[in-house]
Design an enzyme around this catalytic site. Structure first.
Site, PDB file in Angstrom:
ATOM      1  CG  ASP A   1       9.625  16.358  34.067  1.00  0.00           C
ATOM      2  OD1 ASP A   1      10.812  16.563  33.752  1.00  0.00           O
ATOM      3  OD2 ASP A   1       8.905  15.528  33.498  1.00  0.00           O
TER       4      ASP A   1
ATOM      5  N   GLY B   1     -13.328  33.598  13.217  1.00  0.00           N
ATOM      6  CA  GLY B   1     -12.974  33.353  14.614  1.00  0.00           C
ATOM      7  C   GLY B   1     -12.540  31.923  14.851  1.00  0.00           C
TER       8      GLY B   1
ATOM      9  CG  HIS C   1       3.796  11.675  34.444  1.00  0.00           C
ATOM     10  ND1 HIS C   1       3.351  10.646  33.628  1.00  0.00           N
ATOM     11  CD2 HIS C   1       5.151  11.609  34.454  1.00  0.00           C
ATOM     12  CE1 HIS C   1       4.401   9.977  33.167  1.00  0.00           C
ATOM     13  NE2 HIS C   1       5.506  10.530  33.660  1.00  0.00           N
TER      14      HIS C   1
ATOM     15  CD  GLU D   1      -0.821  18.797  25.145  1.00  0.00           C
ATOM     16  OE1 GLU D   1       0.287  18.396  25.535  1.00  0.00           O
ATOM     17  OE2 GLU D   1      -0.970  19.811  24.423  1.00  0.00           O
TER      18      GLU D   1
ATOM     19  N   GLY E   1     -20.186  26.562  19.859  1.00  0.00           N
ATOM     20  CA  GLY E   1     -20.333  27.895  20.428  1.00  0.00           C
ATOM     21  C   GLY E   1     -18.964  28.467  20.697  1.00  0.00           C
ATOM     22  N   PRO E   2     -18.174  27.802  21.572  1.00  0.00           N
ATOM     23  CG  PRO E   2     -17.445  26.817  23.546  1.00  0.00           C
ATOM     24  CD  PRO E   2     -18.535  26.737  22.518  1.00  0.00           C
ATOM     25  CG  LEU E   3     -15.936  31.266  17.802  1.00  0.00           C
ATOM     26  CD1 LEU E   3     -15.511  32.635  17.286  1.00  0.00           C
ATOM     27  CD2 LEU E   3     -17.064  30.702  16.933  1.00  0.00           C
TER      28      LEU E   3
END
Length: 677
Positions: free
Chosen positions: A474, A156, A466, A415, A114-116
């Protein structure tokens, strides 16, 4: 007289259009354009509707999930569990035809899309799993795994960054078992793709290391589509992208426009379509008998293929009994007997270690003990400590960098792609327990994939190191503040923040045993002591009393690196004549599943409770009356200096515990857990 193929394509189109019309909601445009390609692909796929989870089936992933009326129509025609009645209830509550495909709802739906961009990325994960499974178990004389994964993607999907991440990796990994079909209909919701998407997609995919084939007339030319699939399957070292030049809403009065993308067709439009197909204009959900017979023949042939495969598996078990037993165990969804005996255990006499190092100890201990336990890192292997000693990388053999039977995946700085690929690996089956490492703050890059892990019940594992200001120099760009609150708010997601080695082992035990939810394990950069009173058994309850006093004046509940500081605060309070229990709460999700009696024994009525966690306090009011956290961004500096600056010290916690006691003194106090519903 139309051919059987033409009649089948018209039937697919008709069912899709009627489903959207019945719901008065949905997306008819893509199914009308993609029906020919869908028919060709499904006629070439091996699968068994009566055994939809057969491990050597070909997989079909609809990345442009809004076109699900197309997929549901295929599932009805090939007689999976779906029926015409389900199609008539498209997008309605309680039926197996939701508005976007959900793998947990509908047999034959491989992944939730659904989320392209997620679907093509899941397909890359499925292809990786197939390659790894095949390389691990196939023998020169017996091939048990040789399936393909086919995925339909829209413009998309290819605009989304996650598809770029995973397509790049797929090319590097030479996943020739992956065939993607790009629905190049040149239309997006905003109109013609000329307004925003003008790059040369074929050249981009060639640069990724893919084959690219083109079908310029995919509305009708099924011979060319079939030839492209056959050509793609000849590839030995590349995935393939097949560019399908289609017309969105093909045959509709509004074909070629964005108006046909996400709205039902008008009744007069549907009538003229059915007339053009030779169907009765007033008959909905029409399935010609000859189409049913035609597709049933393909199913029957596939069932014979599966029976032949089962005979091959039986032969394999005789010739290779050790591997055969292992395959059967994995197909049964069981873990190796006694695997938990290898989990490290610790006592307070053991030296302090960062929980990321303790995580590495678990990974090393389980390496080779659970063959399906595979993982990787998003270019942070040396920081996440996710690669077991002696493990082999998952790489094309031709690169000299590893082999396809390798158990460690170099994801690169991807990621989101890693998260979506992990979902695909889990969706393949064969009991894969796969993990991916990055800094906790950067798991947020993968929030879309993580949310789908939870929705899809994929038991993937995020090794998220982390995990706080404790990472130090950082600075605030890398220091999580809101991250755990966000993840804890996602349904069906276990978020572990262990305080010592026993809790780390417990987190992995729970995550690996899970069959229905993903896990995030948040781990420190800084060393932590091994705690008196901790144990794997206690931690597996999600929360437990670590320091227990009779008739305590206050309870300090904490997680991760702040637990040992809370223990020190309890000792400081004892010097002040205050009795303070300390509760370690490594996982809200698991703790919430315990009995009311147990939870109230840990966080009882009548005692003020202070939570301590060095990040956002959002969500802690469920377990505490007062919250001490960090509702601002962190800072760059040494970890010890930061903890002192923000007052996460024994003295700082003790001071707030005293204020909590004073504020609630003389007030009737219920546990935060004590609620009406």
């Amino acid at each position: 007289m139309p051919s059987l193929d033409e009649l089948t394509i018209s039937t697919i189109r008709g069912l899709s259009v009627d489903a959207v019309s019945a719901a008065n909601s949905g997306h008819p445009g893509a199914p009308l354009g993609l029906a020919p390609a869908a028919h060709v692909v499904w006629q070439k796929m091996k699968f068994n509707p009566k055994d939809p989870n057969w491990i050597n089936r070909d997989r079909f992933v609809l990345s442009n999930g809004h076109a699900c009326a197309l997929l549901y129509s295929l599932l009805v025609l090939y007689k999976f569990e779906l029926t015409v009645d389900d199609l008539k209830q498209f997008r309605q509550l309680g039926f197996k035809t939701p508005g976007h495909p959900e793998a947990t709802d509908t047999a034959g739906v491989e992944v939730t899309t659904g989320p392209l961009g997620q679907g093509i990325s899941n397909a890359v994960g499925i292809a990786i799993a197939q390659k790894q499974f095949a390389a691990t178990y196939n023998k020169p004389d017996i091939t048990l795994s040789d399936s393909y994964v086919y995925t339909f993607v829209g413009d998309g999907c290819l605009m989304e960054g996650v598809s770029s991440e995973t397509s790049s990796l797929a090319g590097h990994l030479q996943l020739n078992n992956l065939i993607a079909f790009w629905d190049d209909n040149r239309i997006s919701i905003d109109g013609d793709t000329a307004v925003s998407f003008t790059e040369n997609v074929p050249d981009r995919y060639r640069a990724y290391g893919w084959n690219v084939l083109e079908v310029p007339d995919a509305n009708t030319n099924i011979e060319a589509i079939a030839a492209a699939v056959d050509e793609a399957k000849k590839s030995t070292d590349k995935p393939t992208l097949i560019r399908l030049v289609t017309t969105i809403g093909y045959g509709s009065l509004k074909q070629g426009s964005h108006d046909v993308h996400g709205s039902p067709l008008k009744p007069d439009d549907i009538k003229q379509l059915k007339k053009s197909w030779g169907f009765k204009e007033d008959v909905d959900f029409f399935i010609p008998e000859e189409v049913s017979e035609y597709l049933a023949k393909h199913v029957s042939e596939n069932q014979k293929v599966q029976k032949e495969w089962e005979a091959k598996l039986a032969e394999y078990k005789k010739k290779y009994p050790t591997e055969g037993a292992e395959i059967q165990r994995r197909l049964d969804g069981k873990l190796p007997e006694g695997w938990k005996e290898y989990l490290p255990k610790y006592t307070p006499a053991d030296k302090p270690l960062a929980t990321r190092k303790l995580s590495e100890n678990v990974i090393n201990a389980l390496h080779g003990k659970i063959p399906e336990f595979i993982g990787g890192s998003a270019d942070l292997t040396g920081s996440n400590l996710t690669r077991a000693e002696g493990s082999v990388d998952f790489q094309p053999p031709s690169t000299g960098l590893g082999n396809y039977d390798g158990v460690y995946i170099r994801y690169g700085v991807r990621e989101h792609g890693m998260g979506a690929i992990m979902n695909g690996i889990a969706a393949f089956g064969a009991n894969y327990k796969n993990y991916g490492g990055t800094f906790l703050n950067f798991v947020s890059y993968a929030a879309g994939a993580l949310r789908l892990s939870a929705l899809s019940h994929h038991p993937v594992i995020w090794v998220a190191t982390h995990d706080s200001i404790g990472l130090g120099e950082d600075g605030p760009t890398h220091q999580p503040i809101e991250t755990l609150a966000h993840f804890r708010a996602i349904p069906n997601l276990s978020v572990w923040r262990p305080a010592d080695g026993n809790e780390v082992s417990a987190a992995y035990a729970a995550a690996i045993e899970s069959t229905s939810h993903p896990s995030v394990i948040a781990l420190t950069r800084q060393n932590l002591p091994q705690l008196e009173g901790s144990s794997i058994e206690n931690a597996l309850k999600g929360g437990y009393t670590l320091v227990k006093k009779d008739n305590p004046d206050v309870i300090i509940v904490s997680s991760g690196s702040e637990v040992s500081i809370s223990v020190a605060a309890s000792e400081e309070l004892a010097k002040q004549g205050v009795k303070a229990n300390v509760v370690s709460l490594p996982d809200f999700f698991t703790f919430d599943q315990q009995s009311d009696e147990y939870r109230l024994s840990v966080l009882p009525d009548g005692v003020p409770i202070l939570s301590v966690e060095v990040m956002s306090t959002f969500g802690w009011s469920k377990y505490s009356h007062e919250q001490f956290g960090l509702n601002r961004f962190g800072a760059s500096g040494k970890a010890a200096d930061l903890y002192k600056y923000f007052e996460f010290t024994p003295e700082g916690i003790a001071e707030r515990a005293q204020k909590t006691i004073k504020y609630y003194e003389g007030k009737q106090l219920l546990s935060p857990l004590d609620r009406a519903f």
